[in-house]
Design a protein around this motif. Structure first.
Motif, PDB file in Angstrom:
ATOM      1  N   UNK A  49       0.837  -1.212   0.000  1.00 20.73           N
ATOM      2  CA  UNK A  49       0.000   0.000   0.000  1.00 20.73           C
ATOM      3  C   UNK A  49       0.870   1.259   0.000  1.00 20.73           C
ATOM      4  N   UNK A  50       1.910   1.238   0.825  1.00 20.60           N
ATOM      5  CA  UNK A  50       2.783   2.411   0.914  1.00 20.60           C
ATOM      6  C   UNK A  50       3.515   2.662  -0.401  1.00 20.60           C
ATOM      7  N   UNK A  51       3.825   1.585  -1.117  1.00 25.92           N
ATOM      8  CA  UNK A  51       4.502   1.764  -2.403  1.00 25.92           C
ATOM      9  C   UNK A  51       3.575   2.441  -3.411  1.00 25.92           C
ATOM     10  N   UNK A  52       2.266   2.096  -3.371  1.00 24.88           N
ATOM     11  CA  UNK A  52       1.302   2.776  -4.257  1.00 24.88           C
ATOM     12  C   UNK A  52       1.267   4.264  -3.924  1.00 24.88           C
ATOM     13  N   UNK A  53       1.178   4.578  -2.639  1.00 25.43           N
ATOM     14  CA  UNK A  53       1.093   5.982  -2.225  1.00 25.43           C
ATOM     15  C   UNK A  53       2.372   6.735  -2.579  1.00 25.43           C
ATOM     16  N   UNK A  54       3.503   6.072  -2.408  1.00 25.82           N
ATOM     17  CA  UNK A  54       4.774   6.721  -2.766  1.00 25.82           C
ATOM     18  C   UNK A  54       4.807   7.039  -4.259  1.00 25.82           C
ATOM     19  N   UNK A  55       4.373   6.087  -5.068  1.00 25.70           N
ATOM     20  CA  UNK A  55       4.360   6.293  -6.515  1.00 25.70           C
ATOM     21  C   UNK A  55       3.446   7.459  -6.884  1.00 25.70           C
ATOM     22  N   UNK A 140      -0.394  13.420   8.822  1.00 28.38           N
ATOM     23  CA  UNK A 140       0.381  12.308   8.264  1.00 28.38           C
ATOM     24  C   UNK A 140      -0.507  11.446   7.402  1.00 28.38           C
ATOM     25  N   UNK A 141       0.124  10.790   6.436  1.00 25.93           N
ATOM     26  CA  UNK A 141      -0.588   9.965   5.454  1.00 25.93           C
ATOM     27  C   UNK A 141      -0.238   8.508   5.728  1.00 25.93           C
ATOM     28  N   UNK A 142      -1.244   7.647   5.740  1.00 26.16           N
ATOM     29  CA  UNK A 142      -0.973   6.226   5.980  1.00 26.16           C
ATOM     30  C   UNK A 142      -1.627   5.382   4.884  1.00 26.16           C
ATOM     31  N   UNK A 143      -1.196   4.136   4.807  1.00 27.61           N
ATOM     32  CA  UNK A 143      -1.716   3.231   3.778  1.00 27.61           C
ATOM     33  C   UNK A 143      -2.764   2.268   4.299  1.00 27.61           C
ATOM     34  N   UNK A 144      -3.412   2.594   5.426  1.00 25.96           N
ATOM     35  CA  UNK A 144      -4.374   1.629   5.963  1.00 25.96           C
ATOM     36  C   UNK A 144      -5.617   1.525   5.069  1.00 25.96           C
ATOM     37  N   UNK A 145      -6.174   0.304   5.047  1.00 28.45           N
ATOM     38  CA  UNK A 145      -7.393   0.030   4.278  1.00 28.45           C
ATOM     39  C   UNK A 145      -8.450  -0.543   5.224  1.00 28.45           C
ATOM     40  N   UNK A 155     -12.084   3.441   9.695  1.00 30.11           N
ATOM     41  CA  UNK A 155     -11.181   4.537   9.297  1.00 30.11           C
ATOM     42  C   UNK A 155     -11.854   5.439   8.269  1.00 30.11           C
ATOM     43  N   UNK A 156     -11.605   6.736   8.390  1.00 26.45           N
ATOM     44  CA  UNK A 156     -12.108   7.703   7.401  1.00 26.45           C
ATOM     45  C   UNK A 156     -10.955   8.123   6.493  1.00 26.45           C
ATOM     46  N   UNK A 157     -11.315   8.729   5.361  1.00 29.82           N
ATOM     47  CA  UNK A 157     -10.269   9.218   4.446  1.00 29.82           C
ATOM     48  C   UNK A 157      -9.446  10.305   5.136  1.00 29.82           C
ATOM     49  N   UNK A 158     -10.130  11.151   5.862  1.00 27.62           N
ATOM     50  CA  UNK A 158      -9.469  12.192   6.662  1.00 27.62           C
ATOM     51  C   UNK A 158     -10.094  12.118   8.048  1.00 27.62           C
ATOM     52  N   UNK A 159      -9.261  12.098   9.077  1.00 25.09           N
ATOM     53  CA  UNK A 159      -9.803  11.988  10.429  1.00 25.09           C
ATOM     54  C   UNK A 159      -8.855  12.644  11.431  1.00 25.09           C
ATOM     55  N   UNK A 160      -9.399  13.080  12.541  1.00 28.15           N
ATOM     56  CA  UNK A 160      -8.506  13.591  13.586  1.00 28.15           C
ATOM     57  C   UNK A 160      -7.756  12.430  14.220  1.00 28.15           C
ATOM     58  N   UNK A 161      -6.494  12.593  14.474  1.00 31.94           N
ATOM     59  CA  UNK A 161      -5.721  11.566  15.162  1.00 31.94           C
ATOM     60  C   UNK A 161      -5.540  12.031  16.600  1.00 31.94           C
ATOM     61  N   UNK A 165      -2.349  13.848  18.020  1.00 31.22           N
ATOM     62  CA  UNK A 165      -2.688  15.268  17.999  1.00 31.22           C
ATOM     63  C   UNK A 165      -2.459  15.959  16.680  1.00 31.22           C
ATOM     64  N   UNK A 166      -2.833  15.325  15.584  1.00 31.54           N
ATOM     65  CA  UNK A 166      -2.747  15.967  14.277  1.00 31.54           C
ATOM     66  C   UNK A 166      -3.804  15.330  13.363  1.00 31.54           C
ATOM     67  N   UNK A 167      -3.745  15.615  12.086  1.00 31.51           N
ATOM     68  CA  UNK A 167      -4.733  15.074  11.146  1.00 31.51           C
ATOM     69  C   UNK A 167      -4.135  13.833  10.479  1.00 31.51           C
ATOM     70  N   UNK A 168      -4.965  12.814  10.343  1.00 37.32           N
ATOM     71  CA  UNK A 168      -4.521  11.566   9.707  1.00 37.32           C
ATOM     72  C   UNK A 168      -5.248  11.402   8.379  1.00 37.32           C
ATOM     73  N   UNK A 169      -4.502  11.097   7.344  1.00 39.56           N
ATOM     74  CA  UNK A 169      -5.071  10.993   5.998  1.00 39.56           C
ATOM     75  C   UNK A 169      -4.834   9.573   5.480  1.00 39.56           C
ATOM     76  N   UNK A 170      -5.921   8.923   5.086  1.00 39.07           N
ATOM     77  CA  UNK A 170      -5.863   7.517   4.668  1.00 39.07           C
ATOM     78  C   UNK A 170      -6.424   7.399   3.247  1.00 39.07           C
ATOM     79  N   UNK A 171      -5.639   7.726   2.233  1.00 41.00           N
ATOM     80  CA  UNK A 171      -6.195   7.794   0.870  1.00 41.00           C
ATOM     81  C   UNK A 171      -6.695   6.456   0.328  1.00 41.00           C
ATOM     82  N   UNK A 172      -6.215   5.326   0.883  1.00 38.62           N
ATOM     83  CA  UNK A 172      -6.568   4.022   0.312  1.00 38.62           C
ATOM     84  C   UNK A 172      -7.661   3.301   1.093  1.00 38.62           C
TER      85      UNK A 172
END
Ligand code: SF4
Length: 234
Positions: A49-55, A140-145, A155-161, A165-172
């Motif tokens: 998953x992280x490799x997809x996001x990196x690409x 921060x961006x993570x590869x969780x599904x 998990x939401x696409x964007x959520x409070x962590x 104490x910051x915003x977590x972004x889960x595009x996948x």
């Protein structure tokens, strides 16, 4: 707690999550870069998953901010893949390390702490360095599904962590295993060869075992223990 604090309030996070829920991951990454600039980074374990996001990230910006937790216990194949990312993408990943080396941890707390107290070991080798790093990030961006574990299903696409104490972004979040591998094949993205040897989820070598076809992909992590997460994800 993140001393800079999230730049978005709960309502803005909720609006972004609703708006991006049906969007492709690239749109979520574009929004993340536009919103947080140099204060957002991709957490990478160099899994599929992280490799997809990196690409995707490297196609969107020539200054991707990517970090990884070098516990000192990663597989040799993972270190080789990090080198391949340097060659393929010019990636200068930020390497986070624990305060104690593996040897110092053994001297202080005894050998093979992961067998006796894996939460303590993950705390020292993963959670502490991550907590320290995220203090200066806004997101921060993570590869969780969602289909990886019952806990991740919410998990939401964007959520409070709340934890860091910051915003977590889960595009996948909406992606399936097939989506991930379809992207890797189509884009010829480099990946860890351990995936082809029965390791769908790859972490530290002492706590990662191969799984049989059809088994829960994360069942190879901390086998025989009542533990499913490192403590990085709520
Ligand atoms: S995954 Fe295992 S070896 Fe790695 S930090 Fe956690 S308990 Fe320690």
């Amino acid at each position: 707690m993140n001393t800079n604090g999230p730049m978005l309030g709960p309502d803005e996070i909720e609006r972004a999550a609703n708006r991006l829920e049906g969007s492709p991951p690239e749109a979520t990454l574009t929004w993340a870069l536009q919103t947080f600039g140099a204060r957002v980074s991709l957490a990478s374990s160099f899994g599929a998953e992280d490799m997809c996001l990196l690409d995707m990230l490297c196609a969107l910006t020539d200054k991707p901010r990517v970090f990884y937790l070098d516990t000192g216990l990663l597989f040799p194949e993972t270190y080789t893949l990090i080198e391949r990312c340097r060659e393929r993408y010019g990636l200068q990943a930020i390497r986070l390390t624990p305060l104690l080396t593996v040897e110092e941890q053994a001297e202080t707390l005894g050998p093979e702490l992961w067998k006796r107290a894996p939460d303590r070991c993950c705390g020292i080798r993963k959670v502490e360095p991550l907590t320290h790093f995220l203090r200066t990030e806004a997101a921060w961006i993570t590869g969780i599904r969602r289909d990886q574990t019952p806990a991740r299903a919410r998990a939401r696409v964007v959520e409070p962590d709340e934890k860091f104490g910051l915003v977590k972004i889960n595009p996948l979040v909406r992606w399936t295993h097939e989506d991930v591998w379809g992207y890797i094949r189509t884009r010829d993205v480099p990946y860890n060869p351990l995936h082809e040897r029965g390791y769908p989820s790859i972490g530290c070598w002492p706590c990662t075992a191969p799984v049989l076809a059809g088994e829960d992909p994360r069942s190879g992590r901390w086998q025989g223990m009542d533990k499913t997460e490192c403590g990085l994800h709520q």
